[in-house]
Design a protein around this motif. Sequence first.
Motif, PDB file in Angstrom:
ATOM      1  N   HIS A  16       0.817  -1.213   0.000  1.00 18.45           N
ATOM      2  CA  HIS A  16       0.000   0.000   0.000  1.00 18.45           C
ATOM      3  C   HIS A  16       0.853   1.266   0.000  1.00 18.45           C
ATOM      4  CE1 HIS A  16      -3.420   2.524   0.603  1.00 18.45           C
ATOM      5  NE2 HIS A  16      -3.075   2.892   1.815  1.00 18.45           N
ATOM      6  N   HIS A  18       1.966   2.984   2.785  1.00 19.41           N
ATOM      7  CA  HIS A  18       1.996   3.683   4.069  1.00 19.41           C
ATOM      8  C   HIS A  18       1.087   2.974   5.070  1.00 19.41           C
ATOM      9  CE1 HIS A  18      -1.353   6.027   1.969  1.00 19.41           C
ATOM     10  NE2 HIS A  18      -1.972   5.403   2.948  1.00 19.41           N
ATOM     11  N   CYS A  20      -1.977   3.246   7.539  1.00 21.94           N
ATOM     12  CA  CYS A  20      -3.135   4.116   7.742  1.00 21.94           C
ATOM     13  C   CYS A  20      -4.302   3.296   8.277  1.00 21.94           C
ATOM     14  CB  CYS A  20      -3.518   4.838   6.450  1.00 21.94           C
ATOM     15  SG  CYS A  20      -4.187   3.749   5.187  1.00 21.94           S
ATOM     16  N   CYS A  60      -8.244   2.649   0.808  1.00 25.97           N
ATOM     17  CA  CYS A  60      -6.992   2.002   1.234  1.00 25.97           C
ATOM     18  C   CYS A  60      -7.140   0.516   1.583  1.00 25.97           C
ATOM     19  CB  CYS A  60      -6.433   2.745   2.447  1.00 25.97           C
ATOM     20  SG  CYS A  60      -6.035   4.480   2.121  1.00 25.97           S
TER      21      CYS A  60
END
Length: 211
Positions: A16, A18, A20, A60
């Motif tokens: 992904h 990062h 989060c 995400c």
Amino acid sequence: MDEQVQLDWERCVAFHGHVCPGLAIGFQAAQIALKVLHALEGEPYNPKSGFVSIVQNDACGVDAVQTLLSSTFGKGNLMFKDHGKQVFSFIRRQDGRGVRVALKYGAMDNERHQALRPKMMDNTATPAESEEFYKLHGEISMHLVEAPPEEHFVWREITFDLPNGPKLNPTVECAFCGEGVMEQRASVRDGRIACPECVEQYESRVLVLNK
Ligand SMILES: [Zn+2]
Ligand SMILES: [Zn+2]
């Protein structure tokens, strides 16, 4: 954190890009799927026929579903419904049985994190606020990953009629741009075959002409 869970989480973060909270939502949804799909009573899960993931958002968390469950558009085992909901369903191909996982409304609300978000978005956060935001961002994510799934999610078994296996989709030539387009997606304009892109242009022309 369990070592395997840690490794799985790291794989998701690498894919992904990062850490989060959204990624953590998809991560937990996928973990629930793995647990429930393998524990359904009756006929055991057949890994050869596999399952399909149906995601009701394109945020995400879907990256965790792709990483952990190998559900991708290319393999035809990822379906996207543009509902803007943090809901994920996982359906066994063998019998259409599966599980629907939903994030509880407000389950991960954090007032301070939400108050800082607009400042982060329009770049008006001070360095201290920015640091605080990322600290909270990381903490909320890790809490989602580590907490018992019941804290943030509800899920139930469902049955779902999956479309039958891969279909043959002949390609036809668009009379307007000359490019190929899957027959199912083509339409007819002025008696000629048109691809969706050319239909859009056609429709905007019609709107202009009608003004
Ligand atoms: Zn993200
Ligand atoms: Zn075209």
